[in-house]
Design an enzyme around this catalytic site. Structure first.
Site, short mmCIF file in Angstrom:
data_model
loop_
_atom_site.label_atom_id
_atom_site.label_comp_id
_atom_site.label_asym_id
_atom_site.label_seq_id
_atom_site.Cartn_x
_atom_site.Cartn_y
_atom_site.Cartn_z
N LYS A 109 109.46 64.93 -25.64
CA LYS A 109 108.60 64.89 -26.82
C LYS A 109 108.99 63.77 -27.79
O LYS A 109 110.17 63.46 -27.97
CB LYS A 109 108.68 66.22 -27.58
N CYS A 136 78.86 65.58 -57.58
CA CYS A 136 78.36 64.99 -58.80
C CYS A 136 76.94 64.52 -58.54
O CYS A 136 76.71 63.71 -57.66
CB CYS A 136 79.23 63.80 -59.23
N CYS A 141 82.39 60.58 -64.38
CA CYS A 141 81.29 60.32 -65.32
C CYS A 141 80.99 61.49 -66.23
O CYS A 141 80.16 61.38 -67.14
CB CYS A 141 80.03 59.92 -64.56
N CYS A 177 82.28 66.08 -63.51
CA CYS A 177 82.72 64.97 -62.69
C CYS A 177 83.87 64.24 -63.37
O CYS A 177 83.75 63.85 -64.53
CB CYS A 177 81.55 64.01 -62.46
N GLU A 214 104.56 59.04 -17.98
CA GLU A 214 103.17 58.96 -18.44
C GLU A 214 103.08 59.44 -19.88
O GLU A 214 103.90 60.24 -20.30
CB GLU A 214 102.28 59.88 -17.57
N ASP A 216 97.53 64.53 -25.93
CA ASP A 216 97.37 65.84 -26.55
C ASP A 216 95.92 66.28 -26.52
O ASP A 216 95.16 66.07 -27.45
CB ASP A 216 97.90 65.80 -27.99
N TYR A 269 95.66 63.01 -13.83
CA TYR A 269 97.02 62.70 -13.41
C TYR A 269 97.58 63.58 -12.30
O TYR A 269 98.73 63.41 -11.93
CB TYR A 269 97.96 62.75 -14.61
N LYS A 285 101.96 61.83 -22.66
CA LYS A 285 101.48 63.20 -22.72
C LYS A 285 100.35 63.22 -23.73
O LYS A 285 100.56 63.28 -24.93
CB LYS A 285 102.59 64.15 -23.14
N CYS A 340 76.67 57.48 -61.04
CA CYS A 340 78.09 57.74 -61.27
C CYS A 340 78.90 56.55 -60.77
O CYS A 340 78.71 56.10 -59.64
CB CYS A 340 78.50 59.01 -60.53
P1 AMP Z 1 101.97 72.35 -22.77
O1 AMP Z 1 100.74 71.95 -23.55
O2 AMP Z 1 103.17 72.47 -23.63
O3 AMP Z 1 101.71 73.54 -21.88
O4 AMP Z 1 102.32 71.13 -21.83
C1 AMP Z 1 101.76 70.98 -20.57
C2 AMP Z 1 100.46 70.28 -20.64
O5 AMP Z 1 100.61 68.91 -20.94
C3 AMP Z 1 99.73 70.26 -19.36
O6 AMP Z 1 99.10 71.46 -19.07
C4 AMP Z 1 98.74 69.17 -19.60
O7 AMP Z 1 97.60 69.71 -20.25
C5 AMP Z 1 99.39 68.28 -20.64
N1 AMP Z 1 99.56 66.89 -20.22
C6 AMP Z 1 99.18 65.82 -20.97
N2 AMP Z 1 99.43 64.67 -20.35
C7 AMP Z 1 99.98 64.98 -19.15
C8 AMP Z 1 100.45 64.21 -18.05
N3 AMP Z 1 100.43 62.87 -18.06
N4 AMP Z 1 100.95 64.87 -16.99
C9 AMP Z 1 101.00 66.23 -16.99
N5 AMP Z 1 100.58 67.01 -17.98
C10 AMP Z 1 100.07 66.40 -19.07
ZN ZN Z 2 80.02 61.49 -61.49
#
Ligand code: AMP
Ligand code: ZN
Length: 674
Positions: free
Chosen positions: A315, A425, A412, A409, A116, A120, A226, A118, A430
């Site tokens: 990663k 400005c 101008c 500026c 899946e 952020d 998930y 990950k 301008c």
């Molecule tokens: P970390 O942020 O390093 O603690 O990594 C773990 C976190 O990845 C989990 O707590 C989730 O918040 C996040 N995460 C994002 N996507 C997924 C996914 N598909 N499955 C599990 N964890 C995920």
């Molecule tokens: Zn200007």
């Protein structure tokens, strides 16, 4: 390394990591990059492995996240613990993971995996009893999180009611800010001279942990799910893959992408494929999560103090490079705001050469404590935009110079004015503002004049054919033909586009005119409050302050512009050209692109609700299909509900529908129905 030396370093690392955990998880304001953080943690893990006598249950290697700041939100203890994930940074490390699994299970691979993205963001736990959402909470330190139910409910796709699920159920997923919303949010913060968010994850966390859910609602958070905590055994699915399908069937958004893979080689193939297409994702993904597919194996493997043994985060490479800041130049934006831009000694970052980097605003510079000549660490924010992560102060020689803001500026020569931390400005004519003003006016979310690209705008300005946006409405075909290789046909098309732009309505016009501090949200609020340009032009400071999201500084700046004779003159000319100056019927396009189906009894006549949905630009159909965005479920719902569940179509109860409408239009449905 002696034990003594190791001990010293271990203590140092633990202190450092705890400090950075606090910055990241509690303050949402990290000082170092994720990769640097990973390196610290890695070093600590290695030392603890080499010197087992130094291991300790309160080491950050044994812990998840950080304890939440109390007092802001109610702490809740998760019924079952939430974990972090171990990381793999290479194919070798992924292989090592599978070997660990083989050893622990006493069985040879290859195993089946689910891969899946990950995403952020930050993980959340939704707790349901008898299918009813009781609360939602952040992960916190894995044992105790913060209750953020109200804020979570601003995400319209989160189901409040479920059927056919275990009596006690924890559903886990990620709340995230799509990249587009992230960049837009930072632009708004930048414009106000405020601190920007370092990455989408911190922006999501900051948005979810707002005291005022209305602010959360405006940020445009999303969620994807998930995992299960409580209820996993009873739920039914036997594999992670089926669990994801089950979640979708129960009405949870599962929008982070997932695939099945055989063995490490299969995982690697998915990983490489996704890595290549990473830039097209609407969200930031910092890697993939690889989970053993068979849930039965999870039980056998269990967890370490910090993370499951049956899953690993693989990663994506995150390139960071050191380079020098050679000079800072200043650019003038369309609102006249001065933005510092750093000129770097060129470096290659993730395949392209980077030599310029935005330095956002004064708050940002202060926080970084940046000087000309500094060595800096750069990466690509959200995987796209070059960004200075931090200053390598340890490499300073004393030769570095402070950054000095210009007094005039750069375009101008007008003397700049300073409002708080924003340098501007003030010259309405301008040239820098002129180009940007027209470009912005024509942009998609503003007046949407297709075919009026940057090159063409430059040409039009150069030839003196337009000096401001009102001149656009005086262009004739003869003016256009021949410019930028434009033929009869495209000139005709452009004129049609310009004509059509007269009817976008007040909210788009206000946004298009680039009033100070007025983004899409404010433009909508202003149009909603005043209804017509004339009424807005007559607004007092007090009236402006009543508009949602308008602060003192913005109100004053807006007022000043509204009263500026040049601005009024421009408005007059636009009006004379036939540009509409009234607000569209409120939220006319608020639900555009969504398709609704209704089932069960609602508190008002169904036809009335349907009519409202249609008026807001939505489609309403009679039967549920994959194209249905939401099934609205009233009392005693019919078979449509089953069908929606089967197809994974999200459901909304009546209150949820009204909340969605309110979020999108800024109005209570009662007001719209009246
Ligand atoms: P970390 O942020 O390093 O603690 O990594 C773990 C976190 O990845 C989990 O707590 C989730 O918040 C996040 N995460 C994002 N996507 C997924 C996914 N598909 N499955 C599990 N964890 C995920
Ligand atoms: Zn200007």
């Amino acid at each position: 390394m002696t034990l003594e030396e190791a001990k010293r370093r271990v203590n140092e690392l633990r202190d450092l990591i705890r400090y950075h955990n606090y910055r990241y998880y509690v303050l949402d304001a990290p000082e170092i990059s994720d990769a640097e953080y990973d390196r610290l943690l890695r070093e600590l893990e290695e030392l603890e492995a080499r010197f087992p006598e130094l291991q300790s249950p309160d080491s950050p290697t044994q812990q998840v996240g950080a304890k939440p700041l109390e007092a802001t939100f109610r702490p809740v203890r998760h019924p079952t613990r939430m974990y972090s994930l171990d990381n793999a940074f290479s194919l070798e490390e992924l292989r090592a993971f599978e070997e660990r699994v083989e050893r622990a299970l006493g069985r040879k691979g290859p195993f089946a995996y689910t891969v899946e993205h990950k995403v952020d963001g930050l993980s959340v736990n939704l707790y349901y009893e008898e299918g009813v959402l009781v609360y939602g909470a952040t992960r916190g330190d894995g044992e105790t999180g913060e209750e953020v139910t109200q804020n979570l409910l601003t995400i319209p796709t989160i189901p409040r009611r479920l059927t056919g699920v275990p009596g006690r159920l924890e559903v886990r997923g990620e709340v995230y800010l799509p990249l587009e919303a992230f960049f837009r949010l930072n632009e708004e913060l930048e414009e106000k001279g405020e601190r920007i968010f370092k990455n989408p994850r911190n922006a999501a966390a900051g948005s979810l942990r707002q005291k005022d859910p209305r602010i959360t609602a405006q940020r445009g958070l999303r969620a994807t799910f998930y995992a299960l905590g409580l209820g996993l055994e009873e739920a039914g699915p036997k594999t992670q893959y089926d669990l994801l399908l089950w979640l979708r069937e129960k009405g949870f958004p599962v929008e982070h992408g997932f695939a099945r893979a055989e063995g490490v080689e299969g995982v690697e193939a998915v990983y490489q494929d996704w890595l290549e297409r990473r830039r097209q994702l609407p969200y930031e993904a910092d890697g993939v999560v690889v989970k053993l597919d068979e849930l039965a194996l999870w039980r056998e493997l269990g967890y370490t103090a910090r993370a499951p043994r049956f899953a690993i985060a693989y990663k994506f490479p995150a390139e960071e490079k050191e380079t020098r800041l050679l000079e800072v130049v200043f650019q003038v934006g369309r609102t006249g705001r001065i933005t510092p831009v750093g000129l770097l000694e060129p470096v290659l970052l993730e395949g392209s050469e980077v030599s310029r980097v935005t330095l956002h605003n004064e708050s940002y510079l202060e926080e970084l404590d940046l000087r000309v000549g500094d060595w800096v660490l750069v990466h690509k924010a959200g995987g796209v935009i070059p960004e200075v992560l931090r200053v390598l102060k340890e490499r300073r020689t004393g030769e570095e110079r402070p950054i000095r803001w210009p007094e005039r500026c750069p375009e101008c020569g007008f003397r700049l004015v300073q409002e708080g931390k924003v340098h501007r400005c003030p010259n309405p004519l301008c040239p820098a503002k002129r180009f940007e003003a027209i470009r912005h006016y024509a942009s998609r979310k503003a007046m949407d004049i297709q075919g009026l690209g940057e090159k063409l705008i430059e040409k039009l300005l150069e030839k003196g054919l337009v000096r401001d946006v009102a001149d656009l409405y005086r262009l004739r075909k003869e003016d256009l033909v021949g410019l930028e290789r434009m033929g009869e046909k495209s000139a005709q098309n452009l004129l049609q586009q310009i004509e059509a732009s007269k009817h976008r309505g007040l909210e788009r016009l206000l946004y298009a005119l680039g009033l100070p501090g007025v983004g899409e949200v404010l433009a909508r609020n202003l149009a909603g409050r005043f209804g017509t340009m004339d009424r807005l032009l007559g607004a007092s400071l007090e009236e402006l302050l009543e508009v949602e999201e308008v602060g003192e500084l913005t109100a004053r700046a807006i007022l000043e512009t509204l009263q500026d004779p040049q601005f009024r003159h421009l408005v007059e000319r636009l009006k004379a050209a036939g540009v509409e100056m009234e607000a569209k019927e409120r939220g006319e396009e608020a639900l555009k692109g969504l398709t609704f189906v209704l089932t069960g009894e609602l508190s008002r006549p169904r036809e009335e609700v349907k009519a409202l949905l249609r008026r807001l630009g939505a489609k309403v159909t009679d039967s549920v299909s994959r194209k249905t965005s939401f099934l609205v479920v009233g009392e005693n719902p019919g078979s449509k509900l089953e069908k929606a569940r089967a197809l994974g179509v999200p459901t909304l109860d009546e209150a949820g529908l009204y909340r969605l409408i309110e979020e999108r239009t800024g109005n209570k449905p009662e007001a719209l129905l009246a």
